[in-house]
Write a protein that holds these residues in place. Structure first.
Motif, PDB file in Angstrom:
ATOM      1  N   GLN A 197       0.795  -1.147  -0.084  1.00 23.01           N
ATOM      2  CA  GLN A 197      -0.085  -0.146   0.084  1.00 23.01           C
ATOM      3  C   GLN A 197       0.757   1.346  -0.064  1.00 23.01           C
ATOM      4  N   TYR A 198       0.702   2.146  -1.181  1.00 17.46           N
ATOM      5  CA  TYR A 198       1.533   3.374  -0.996  1.00 17.46           C
ATOM      6  C   TYR A 198       0.659   4.279  -0.626  1.00 17.46           C
ATOM      7  N   ARG A 236       5.768  -1.328   7.958  1.00 18.43           N
ATOM      8  CA  ARG A 236       6.230  -0.050   7.012  1.00 18.43           C
ATOM      9  C   ARG A 236       7.736  -0.220   6.791  1.00 18.43           C
ATOM     10  N   ALA A 247       6.968   1.814   1.369  1.00 18.70           N
ATOM     11  CA  ALA A 247       5.287   1.571   1.327  1.00 18.70           C
ATOM     12  C   ALA A 247       5.086   0.739   2.724  1.00 18.70           C
TER      13      ALA A 247
END
Lengths: 115, 115
Positions: free
Chosen positions: A38-39, A110, A87
């Motif tokens: 997930q960006y 992260r 990300a």
């Protein structure tokens, strides 16, 4: 119920170095395991999945994951990290719930890749 | 191939107000999911549709949340009345059929802030 655990909140790695993001699972029966990325301000993007077969699964953007049944792990790896790999990474496992499949996600790790 | 579309991307409301989110899945995908992702956590499934029927809503707070998927294509998720703890990103995903190995494809999400 099926579950996954991501023991590290954050992983720091220098660009060009190999990276590993850890995931362990707890399932009854055969595990179906997934990695998503997930960006910022984006939805989750599928990276790879393990259903059966080879323990080393290759996915998008040069990522791969190693399924280890004895250690109940499914760690995400990349031989050479890029700054753009920074990300949030989620491990997930397929759960059968009420008879229909659904994904159960870990808490996320992260990844920060420094130049 | 167009991805999963969601709108709006951001929404700010006062507590006790109502709000609705819209999702259009990938064309031809029979299964549609709504997830809630609270900051610092992994996504949690709220409801799952197979075509226009609900197959899993066990984690949907039915006293305030509702969802529908008319004609088996796009879907709306509604919250009425909203609470502070509903602040989260609401993700929509779709997959071709409800199979054990299907990959779910996610939209960009709607970030809800309840003040």
């Amino acid at each position: 119920a099926q579950s996954v655990a991501q023991p590290e909140d954050q992983v720091n790695v220098a660009e060009g170095n190999p990276l590993t993001v850890k995931c362990t699972y707890s399932v009854s029966g055969n595990p179906y395991l997934f990695w998503y990325v997930q960006y910022p301000n984006r939805g989750l993007q599928f990276l790879l999945k393990y259903i059966t077969g080879d323990n080393l699964v290759k996915g998008s953007y040069g990522f791969e994951a190693e399924f280890n049944k004895s250690q109940t792990s499914f760690h995400l790896k990349k031989p050479s990290a890029l700054v753009s790999d920074s990300a949030l990474y989620f491990c997930a496992v397929r759960d059968w719930g009420t008879g229909f499949q659904k994904l159960v996600f870990g808490t996320g790790t992260r990844l920060l890749v420094s130049p | 191939e167009a991805g999963v579309a969601q709108s709006p991307r951001y929404k700010i409301i006062e507590k006790r107000q109502s709000v609705a989110f819209w999702c259009n899945p990938i064309s031809g995908h029979a299964t549609l999911y709504w997830y809630q992702q609270i900051l610092g956590q992994g996504p949690k499934l709220l409801i799952q549709f197979q075509n226009n029927g609900v197959v899993d809503d066990s984690q949907l707070p039915k006293d305030r949340f509702s969802a529908e998927r008319l004609k088996g294509v796009d879907s709306t998720l509604k919250i009425q009345p909203a609470k502070l703890e509903d602040s989260a990103v609401y993700l929509c995903a779709s997959s071709p059929v409800t199979g054990g190995t299907d990959t779910q494809y996610f939209g960009p999400g709607t970030r809800l802030t309840v003040l």
